[in-house]
Enzyme design. Structure first.
Site, mmCIF file in Angstrom:
data_model
loop_
_atom_site.group_PDB
_atom_site.id
_atom_site.type_symbol
_atom_site.label_atom_id
_atom_site.label_comp_id
_atom_site.label_asym_id
_atom_site.label_seq_id
_atom_site.Cartn_x
_atom_site.Cartn_y
_atom_site.Cartn_z
ATOM 1 N N TYR A 1 0.884 -1.154 -0.051
ATOM 2 C CA TYR A 1 0.060 -0.107 -0.002
ATOM 3 C C TYR A 1 0.775 1.503 0.128
ATOM 4 O O TYR A 1 0.289 2.297 -0.192
ATOM 5 C CB TYR A 1 -0.903 -0.105 1.214
ATOM 6 C CG TYR A 1 -1.962 -1.074 1.177
ATOM 7 C CD1 TYR A 1 -3.006 -0.944 0.328
ATOM 8 C CD2 TYR A 1 -1.832 -2.236 2.106
ATOM 9 C CE1 TYR A 1 -3.884 -2.259 0.337
ATOM 10 C CE2 TYR A 1 -2.904 -3.280 1.992
ATOM 11 C CZ TYR A 1 -3.964 -3.237 1.139
ATOM 12 O OH TYR A 1 -4.827 -4.228 1.128
ATOM 13 N N HIS B 1 -4.652 6.223 -1.362
ATOM 14 C CA HIS B 1 -5.328 6.159 -0.167
ATOM 15 C C HIS B 1 -4.440 6.635 1.050
ATOM 16 O O HIS B 1 -4.672 6.756 2.124
ATOM 17 C CB HIS B 1 -6.045 4.667 0.237
ATOM 18 C CG HIS B 1 -7.207 4.823 0.676
ATOM 19 N ND1 HIS B 1 -8.124 5.753 0.773
ATOM 20 C CD2 HIS B 1 -7.701 3.612 1.358
ATOM 21 C CE1 HIS B 1 -9.336 5.451 1.387
ATOM 22 N NE2 HIS B 1 -9.175 4.243 1.832
ATOM 23 N N ASN C 1 -10.212 0.958 7.553
ATOM 24 C CA ASN C 1 -11.298 0.829 8.173
ATOM 25 C C ASN C 1 -11.426 0.591 9.895
ATOM 26 O O ASN C 1 -12.367 0.757 10.359
ATOM 27 C CB ASN C 1 -12.371 -0.052 7.606
ATOM 28 C CG ASN C 1 -11.696 -1.554 7.769
ATOM 29 O OD1 ASN C 1 -10.935 -1.739 8.156
ATOM 30 N ND2 ASN C 1 -12.538 -2.371 7.121
ATOM 31 N N ASP D 1 -6.724 11.252 2.424
ATOM 32 C CA ASP D 1 -7.086 11.404 1.338
ATOM 33 C C ASP D 1 -8.675 12.006 0.597
ATOM 34 O O ASP D 1 -9.244 11.610 1.429
ATOM 35 C CB ASP D 1 -6.773 10.140 0.208
ATOM 36 C CG ASP D 1 -7.627 8.963 0.678
ATOM 37 O OD1 ASP D 1 -7.553 8.804 1.886
ATOM 38 O OD2 ASP D 1 -8.199 8.402 0.030
ATOM 39 N N ASN E 1 -13.932 5.576 4.781
ATOM 40 C CA ASN E 1 -13.828 4.653 6.118
ATOM 41 C C ASN E 1 -12.911 5.024 7.386
ATOM 42 O O ASN E 1 -13.423 4.512 8.535
ATOM 43 C CB ASN E 1 -13.702 3.005 5.371
ATOM 44 C CG ASN E 1 -14.844 2.689 4.374
ATOM 45 O OD1 ASN E 1 -15.790 2.943 4.801
ATOM 46 N ND2 ASN E 1 -14.395 1.867 3.562
#
Length: 194
Positions: free
Chosen positions: A17, A22, A70, A95, A116
């Site tokens: 990631y 994100h 989340n 973001d 989230n």
């Protein structure tokens, strides 16, 4: 004017990631830590990478949750609860799909807008949404069915450069944010264009 005591950068953990859209909030906190000469260290008690620096004799804590997006609220609530940091002394960098790359805006309070990470923070803070947000524009893919792949994807170099510029703009209003002068910080930041 409540001074900022905690700055949170949202993202997802792990190399897969790293540098994804994100993770724009986490990138902001990484850049801030570097600018302040702060090392971010893993702390299981707070489910994240933590650091701190001093501003005008007061501690300012930095946090990048190492939970998935989340579950960001688990990390924020643990640290804020331990140090008794009120929601209005928290700045969350994240973001923002509804703004183009290169744009950074501040906002106080409000809903989660479908994000989230913000949704979980609001829930874990006992439905308190009075924290401040640094919204870092990443643009929108055009259709809601494309959002998940878009935010978890890496931006092309031109977009990444625009995000870097918006982070520079945000770092430029750090003194106002730390002092809790949100009106001045917003005036300065919102007049910037990449």
């Amino acid at each position: 004017m409540t001074a900022v005591q905690l700055i949170v950068g949202l993202g997802n953990p792990g190399p897969e990631y790293d540098q994804t859209r994100h993770n724009a909030g986490a990138l902001f906190v990484e850049r801030l830590a570097h600018a302040q000469g702060v090392s971010l260290v893993a702390d299981r008690k707070y489910f994240g990478l933590v650091g701190k620096f001093s501003h005008q004799g007061k501690d300012v804590r930095l946090l990048i949750p190492t939970t998935y997006m989340n579950r960001s609220g688990q990390s924020v609530a643990a640290l804020a609860g331990f140090f008794r940091i009120a929601p209005d002394a928290i700045l969350v960098a994240h973001d923002e799909l509804d703004m183009p790359p290169g744009v950074a805006k501040l906002k106080t309070g409000g809903g989660h807008g479908g994000h989230n990470g913000l949704r979980d923070i609001i829930a874990q803070l006992g439905n308190q949404n009075s924290f401040h947000r640094l919204r870092l524009g990443i643009g929108h893919p055009g259709h809601s069915s494309l959002v998940s792949g878009y935010v978890l994807g890496r931006a092309p170099r031109s977009e990444q450069e625009l995000l870097d510029t918006s982070i520079d703009f945000a770092l430029g209003v750090l003194p106002e944010m730390l002092a809790g002068d949100w009106t001045r910080a917003m005036q300065k930041l919102h007049s910037q264009k990449a």
